[in-house]
Design a protein around this motif. Structure first.
Motif, PDB file in Angstrom:
ATOM      1  N   LEU A 121       0.825  -1.206   0.000  1.00 19.38           N
ATOM      2  CA  LEU A 121       0.000   0.000   0.000  1.00 19.38           C
ATOM      3  C   LEU A 121       0.861   1.259   0.000  1.00 19.38           C
ATOM      4  O   LEU A 121       0.561   2.231  -0.708  1.00 19.38           O
ATOM      5  CB  LEU A 121      -0.919  -0.028   1.220  1.00 19.38           C
ATOM      6  N   ARG A 122       1.954   1.258   0.743  1.00 17.55           N
ATOM      7  CA  ARG A 122       2.857   2.414   0.772  1.00 17.55           C
ATOM      8  C   ARG A 122       3.423   2.700  -0.618  1.00 17.55           C
ATOM      9  O   ARG A 122       3.431   3.852  -1.069  1.00 17.55           O
ATOM     10  CB  ARG A 122       4.007   2.133   1.740  1.00 17.55           C
ATOM     11  N   GLU A 123       3.875   1.652  -1.291  1.00 16.14           N
ATOM     12  CA  GLU A 123       4.473   1.843  -2.616  1.00 16.14           C
ATOM     13  C   GLU A 123       3.434   2.240  -3.659  1.00 16.14           C
ATOM     14  O   GLU A 123       3.713   3.062  -4.538  1.00 16.14           O
ATOM     15  CB  GLU A 123       5.209   0.573  -3.054  1.00 16.14           C
ATOM     16  N   LEU A 124       2.238   1.678  -3.567  1.00 16.03           N
ATOM     17  CA  LEU A 124       1.185   2.037  -4.518  1.00 16.03           C
ATOM     18  C   LEU A 124       0.811   3.515  -4.384  1.00 16.03           C
ATOM     19  O   LEU A 124       0.743   4.241  -5.387  1.00 16.03           O
ATOM     20  CB  LEU A 124      -0.047   1.161  -4.283  1.00 16.03           C
ATOM     21  N   LEU A 125       0.581   3.969  -3.174  1.00 12.39           N
ATOM     22  CA  LEU A 125       0.220   5.370  -2.960  1.00 12.39           C
ATOM     23  C   LEU A 125       1.355   6.305  -3.376  1.00 12.39           C
ATOM     24  O   LEU A 125       1.115   7.384  -3.939  1.00 12.39           O
ATOM     25  CB  LEU A 125      -0.150   5.604  -1.493  1.00 12.39           C
ATOM     26  N   LYS A 126       2.589   5.892  -3.122  1.00 13.11           N
ATOM     27  CA  LYS A 126       3.742   6.702  -3.514  1.00 13.11           C
ATOM     28  C   LYS A 126       3.817   6.844  -5.024  1.00 13.11           C
ATOM     29  O   LYS A 126       4.040   7.949  -5.541  1.00 13.11           O
ATOM     30  CB  LYS A 126       5.027   6.054  -2.984  1.00 13.11           C
ATOM     31  N   ARG A 127       3.643   5.744  -5.761  1.00 16.42           N
ATOM     32  CA  ARG A 127       3.708   5.793  -7.226  1.00 16.42           C
ATOM     33  C   ARG A 127       2.577   6.639  -7.788  1.00 16.42           C
ATOM     34  O   ARG A 127       2.780   7.401  -8.731  1.00 16.42           O
ATOM     35  CB  ARG A 127       3.642   4.379  -7.810  1.00 16.42           C
ATOM     36  N   TRP A 128       1.407   6.512  -7.236  1.00 18.50           N
ATOM     37  CA  TRP A 128       0.290   7.337  -7.689  1.00 18.50           C
ATOM     38  C   TRP A 128       0.539   8.814  -7.399  1.00 18.50           C
ATOM     39  O   TRP A 128       0.164   9.684  -8.176  1.00 18.50           O
ATOM     40  CB  TRP A 128      -0.992   6.895  -6.992  1.00 18.50           C
ATOM     41  N   ARG A 129       1.199   9.090  -6.292  1.00 11.51           N
ATOM     42  CA  ARG A 129       1.387  10.475  -5.849  1.00 11.51           C
ATOM     43  C   ARG A 129       2.525  11.171  -6.587  1.00 11.51           C
ATOM     44  O   ARG A 129       2.417  12.352  -6.948  1.00 11.51           O
ATOM     45  CB  ARG A 129       1.677  10.480  -4.343  1.00 11.51           C
ATOM     46  N   GLU A 130       3.623  10.468  -6.838  1.00  7.43           N
ATOM     47  CA  GLU A 130       4.847  11.117  -7.299  1.00  7.43           C
ATOM     48  C   GLU A 130       5.049  11.131  -8.817  1.00  7.43           C
ATOM     49  O   GLU A 130       5.932  11.819  -9.303  1.00  7.43           O
ATOM     50  CB  GLU A 130       6.053  10.444  -6.633  1.00  7.43           C
ATOM     51  N   GLY A 131       4.268  10.405  -9.550  1.00  8.81           N
ATOM     52  CA  GLY A 131       4.425  10.381 -11.003  1.00  8.81           C
ATOM     53  C   GLY A 131       3.080  10.513 -11.690  1.00  8.81           C
ATOM     54  O   GLY A 131       2.074  10.875 -11.061  1.00  8.81           O
ATOM     55  N   PRO A 132       3.036  10.213 -12.978  1.00 11.72           N
ATOM     56  CA  PRO A 132       1.790  10.347 -13.734  1.00 11.72           C
ATOM     57  C   PRO A 132       0.820   9.194 -13.539  1.00 11.72           C
ATOM     58  O   PRO A 132      -0.314   9.250 -14.018  1.00 11.72           O
ATOM     59  CB  PRO A 132       2.279  10.384 -15.190  1.00 11.72           C
ATOM     60  N   MET A 133       1.237   8.157 -12.826  1.00 10.30           N
ATOM     61  CA  MET A 133       0.416   6.950 -12.759  1.00 10.30           C
ATOM     62  C   MET A 133      -0.925   7.179 -12.078  1.00 10.30           C
ATOM     63  O   MET A 133      -1.934   6.598 -12.468  1.00 10.30           O
ATOM     64  CB  MET A 133       1.195   5.837 -12.071  1.00 10.30           C
ATOM     65  N   GLY A 134      -0.948   8.029 -11.059  1.00 13.35           N
ATOM     66  CA  GLY A 134      -2.215   8.324 -10.397  1.00 13.35           C
ATOM     67  C   GLY A 134      -3.180   9.021 -11.335  1.00 13.35           C
ATOM     68  O   GLY A 134      -4.370   8.677 -11.407  1.00 13.35           O
ATOM     69  N   GLN A 135      -2.690  10.008 -12.064  1.00 12.88           N
ATOM     70  CA  GLN A 135      -3.525  10.723 -13.024  1.00 12.88           C
ATOM     71  C   GLN A 135      -4.034   9.786 -14.114  1.00 12.88           C
ATOM     72  O   GLN A 135      -5.201   9.842 -14.511  1.00 12.88           O
ATOM     73  CB  GLN A 135      -2.743  11.876 -13.659  1.00 12.88           C
ATOM     74  N   ILE A 136      -3.142   8.915 -14.596  1.00  5.39           N
ATOM     75  CA  ILE A 136      -3.534   7.965 -15.632  1.00  5.39           C
ATOM     76  C   ILE A 136      -4.659   7.059 -15.130  1.00  5.39           C
ATOM     77  O   ILE A 136      -5.669   6.843 -15.820  1.00  5.39           O
ATOM     78  CB  ILE A 136      -2.321   7.118 -16.065  1.00  5.39           C
ATOM     79  N   PHE A 137      -4.498   6.540 -13.931  1.00  8.42           N
ATOM     80  CA  PHE A 137      -5.500   5.600 -13.425  1.00  8.42           C
ATOM     81  C   PHE A 137      -6.829   6.300 -13.168  1.00  8.42           C
ATOM     82  O   PHE A 137      -7.897   5.728 -13.410  1.00  8.42           O
ATOM     83  CB  PHE A 137      -4.984   4.912 -12.159  1.00  8.42           C
ATOM     84  N   ARG A 138      -6.797   7.545 -12.708  1.00  9.20           N
ATOM     85  CA  ARG A 138      -8.035   8.310 -12.529  1.00  9.20           C
ATOM     86  C   ARG A 138      -8.745   8.506 -13.873  1.00  9.20           C
ATOM     87  O   ARG A 138      -9.969   8.427 -13.949  1.00  9.20           O
ATOM     88  CB  ARG A 138      -7.750   9.664 -11.879  1.00  9.20           C
ATOM     89  N   MET A 139      -7.974   8.780 -14.917  1.00  6.16           N
ATOM     90  CA  MET A 139      -8.556   8.948 -16.246  1.00  6.16           C
ATOM     91  C   MET A 139      -9.244   7.667 -16.709  1.00  6.16           C
ATOM     92  O   MET A 139     -10.339   7.704 -17.278  1.00  6.16           O
ATOM     93  CB  MET A 139      -7.464   9.345 -17.245  1.00  6.16           C
ATOM     94  N   ILE A 140      -8.589   6.539 -16.469  1.00  8.30           N
ATOM     95  CA  ILE A 140      -9.168   5.256 -16.881  1.00  8.30           C
ATOM     96  C   ILE A 140     -10.455   4.979 -16.109  1.00  8.30           C
ATOM     97  O   ILE A 140     -11.466   4.546 -16.683  1.00  8.30           O
ATOM     98  CB  ILE A 140      -8.148   4.121 -16.673  1.00  8.30           C
ATOM     99  N   ILE A 141     -10.430   5.240 -14.809  1.00  9.94           N
ATOM    100  CA  ILE A 141     -11.622   5.030 -13.985  1.00  9.94           C
ATOM    101  C   ILE A 141     -12.764   5.917 -14.464  1.00  9.94           C
ATOM    102  O   ILE A 141     -13.920   5.474 -14.573  1.00  9.94           O
ATOM    103  CB  ILE A 141     -11.307   5.305 -12.503  1.00  9.94           C
ATOM    104  N   ALA A 142     -12.460   7.175 -14.758  1.00 12.94           N
ATOM    105  CA  ALA A 142     -13.492   8.110 -15.227  1.00 12.94           C
ATOM    106  C   ALA A 142     -14.103   7.631 -16.536  1.00 12.94           C
ATOM    107  O   ALA A 142     -15.332   7.655 -16.716  1.00 12.94           O
ATOM    108  CB  ALA A 142     -12.897   9.509 -15.385  1.00 12.94           C
TER     109      ALA A 142
END
Length: 203
Positions: free
Chosen positions: A95-116
């Motif tokens: 969970l720590r690494e997942l939240l970090k990757r989503w927070r520090e790079g484009p991966m969080g934005q990408i996944f939000r776009m896919i969910i939307a």
């Protein structure tokens, strides 16, 4: 002459993916995402870079978001499932690494776009559901292995427990609260692990 013949030598073999063509398309998509970010990611740009026809790409990835989901899954930053012999610690690392990757790079934005996109596009929704099913099953193995190490553990559903972990991560992603203190992550994973492994009450 077809669009695919005009744009280069790579050829489709029907609905079944040609491995060389598929890899070239995914590599081109990764490069465009790294250079231009999600806003610059398009099927047209990928087709030009991969020297592939758009019909081929759409045959294998029916929407831009489905292609983006495949690219997301290929990113080296996705956390792995570490084995330490302690379920709470294993969940904490994930969970720590997942939240970090989503927070520090484009991966969080990408996944939000896919969910939307999945909320209004049936094909994207199905692709996302299949992706999440596989990830949830992988995470569930941590719970199953922990239960096997502790014979007194109740027969709880590992996949349901994994879904609870994912629900916490998704809620933080979708509400823009990814900067979670490490101690808070430990609290969450400790609660989930202890609840899953707690022996049933006597009597």
């Amino acid at each position: 002459m077809t669009e695919e013949e005009q744009e280069g030598p790579r050829r489709s073999i029907g609905a079944r993916r040609n491995p060389a063509s598929a890899e070239a398309i995914l590599e081109a998509a990764e490069a465009i995402l790294a250079e231009s970010g999600p806003s610059g990611f398009s099927i047209e740009a990928v087709a030009r870079r991969a020297r592939a026809g758009k019909p081929t790409i759409y045959r294998w990835w029916p929407t831009r978001m489905i292609l983006l989901l495949d690219v997301y899954h290929r990113q080296k930053g996705l956390p792995r499932f570490e084995r330490t012999g302690d379920l709470a610690e294993e969940l904490h690392i994930f969970l720590r690494e997942l939240l970090k990757r989503w927070r520090e790079g484009p991966m969080g934005q990408i996944f939000r776009m896919i969910i939307a996109e999945a909320q209004t596009d049936e094909e994207t929704s199905e692709a996302l559901a299949n992706y999440l099913l596989n990830r949830r099953r992988d995470l569930a193995t941590l719970f199953a292995e922990a239960a096997a190490r502790q014979p007194s553990a109740p027969r709880a559903n590992p996949e349901l427990a994994a879904e609870i972990v994912s629900a916490f991560a998704w809620e933080r992603l979708l509400t823009g609260r990814l900067d979670v203190p490490d101690e808070e992550i430990r609290d969450v994973t400790r609660i989930i692990a202890n609840g899953f492994l707690r022996p049933p009450p006597r009597g």
